[in-house]
Design an enzyme around this catalytic site. Sequence first.
Site, PDB file in Angstrom:
ATOM      1  N   SER A  70     -24.803 -87.629  92.041  1.00  0.00           N
ATOM      2  CA  SER A  70     -24.830 -86.362  92.774  1.00  0.00           C
ATOM      3  C   SER A  70     -23.793 -86.432  93.881  1.00  0.00           C
ATOM      4  CB  SER A  70     -26.227 -86.152  93.353  1.00  0.00           C
ATOM      5  OG  SER A  70     -26.157 -85.299  94.471  1.00  0.00           O
TER       6      SER A  70
ATOM      7  N   HIS B 262     -49.371 -82.442  73.521  1.00  0.00           N
ATOM      8  CA  HIS B 262     -49.413 -81.573  74.709  1.00  0.00           C
ATOM      9  C   HIS B 262     -48.827 -82.276  75.926  1.00  0.00           C
ATOM     10  CE1 HIS B 262     -52.366 -79.256  72.302  1.00  0.00           C
ATOM     11  NE2 HIS B 262     -52.847 -80.452  72.007  1.00  0.00           N
TER      12      HIS B 262
END
Length: 456
Positions: free
Chosen positions: A276, A155
Amino acid sequence: MKLWAGRFSKEVDKKTNDFNSSISFDARMFAEDIDGSIAHAKMLAKQNIISADDGEKIVAGLEKIKAEIASGELVVDPNAEDIHTFIEGELTKRIGSAGKRLHTARSRNDQVALDIRMYLKKECDALEKTLKNLVKVLAESARKYHDTVMPGYTHLQRAQPITFGHHLLAYAEMFLRDISRLEDAKERMDVCPIGSCALAGTTYNLDREFEAKLLGFREPCANSLDGVSDRDFCIELASVLSILMMHLSRLSEEIILWCSWEFKFVELDDAFSTGSSIMPQKKNPDIAELVRGKAGRVYGDLMTLLAFMKGLPLAYNKDMQEDKEAIFDAFDTVNVCLSAFIPMIETMSVIDENMKKAAAGGFINATDCADYLVSKGLPFRDAYKATGELVAVCIEQGKTLETLEIEEYKKICDLFEDDVFEKTDLRKCVSERKTYGGPAPENVIEQAKRVLEKIR
Ligand code: ARG
């Protein structure tokens, strides 16, 4: 000039010709088309369906065309209807009437079915090699990180301690299955459709066995209708590739997570990451993201194939021309993904202190703590409960099982002694997990060896 011009009184409309044409995507099968034609001519000559002289002229002419297309000397005509038409036309231009005899006892329906199978068999072999290389990179990396402790998750919550090597070997297993699925699919598609002709075989005395063997197939297909209209192999391969992309995508997803500042378990090499245009600090795992994205594209190819085949009556229908773009795209996509993905994995560095820190902070030795109480005689369910209470105390005091005082342990259960710290030491927890298939460092070494042997 169309092969089928005899029955028609007009040239086909230009836009219709473009719509109908498959040359832009089937030209890549020129070598397979020519190899198929050479085998066909040899078989026709052997069976005295054409003369030995014509057979030789055809073979020599085709060899020359193949070499010229490969070298770029002969450019494939973008207006041709398909690669089969182009090559037959070019041959006839060069050798005259012998060229016109090549298509005896053959149709483009069995010809195209043959070409795709031959082309895809080669693609399978090349991909298998690449996948073995990926598995090798993973297994070698696993060997290197055989005792690097990290949290294992369920999980996406820290669960139990494992080794990074063990985690990598889980992927090696997946890719080994992909290789075996690829081999299975190849085995099933290894039947030769040529001789099915348009749909109903032929009255000529063909030697289909001979032609199949010449072309490297196990045997000729047993039913002419199936021979020209079966595209199961495209669907099967697209599904193999989809499963493979699903595996690549899962590993990509983990790499993306591991690269985040929240994890920082790994660092990608500068050559395999990007920046970026506005944020100077950024280093992005674009390759992994693209691979994850492209999995969807390969699933799309599989859907294309399944969808256009589902309502087709026997035998050949033009819908089937759609097979090539889909299956070629699936292979091209997988290949381009792997060409970036493998070196990215190979050069990725591991920040083991961060893995260790994460492993230390998540109570992932709680199961081992409960097992400690079991070893002192407590039933597992009671031991589980006591350890749960212990974790609650730790959280309350901002501590871990390692830093909590032994007095606190004893308050919850008097079976606890000082040796609990040794038993719940993360390294110990992982090295004791040596059940077959478990993450213990010695297992990882063994399993990496086994994996490397499998791909030899
Ligand atoms: N270009 C066609 C294809 O890719 C070749 C077979 C054409 N056969 C025909 N009868 N029109 O499927």
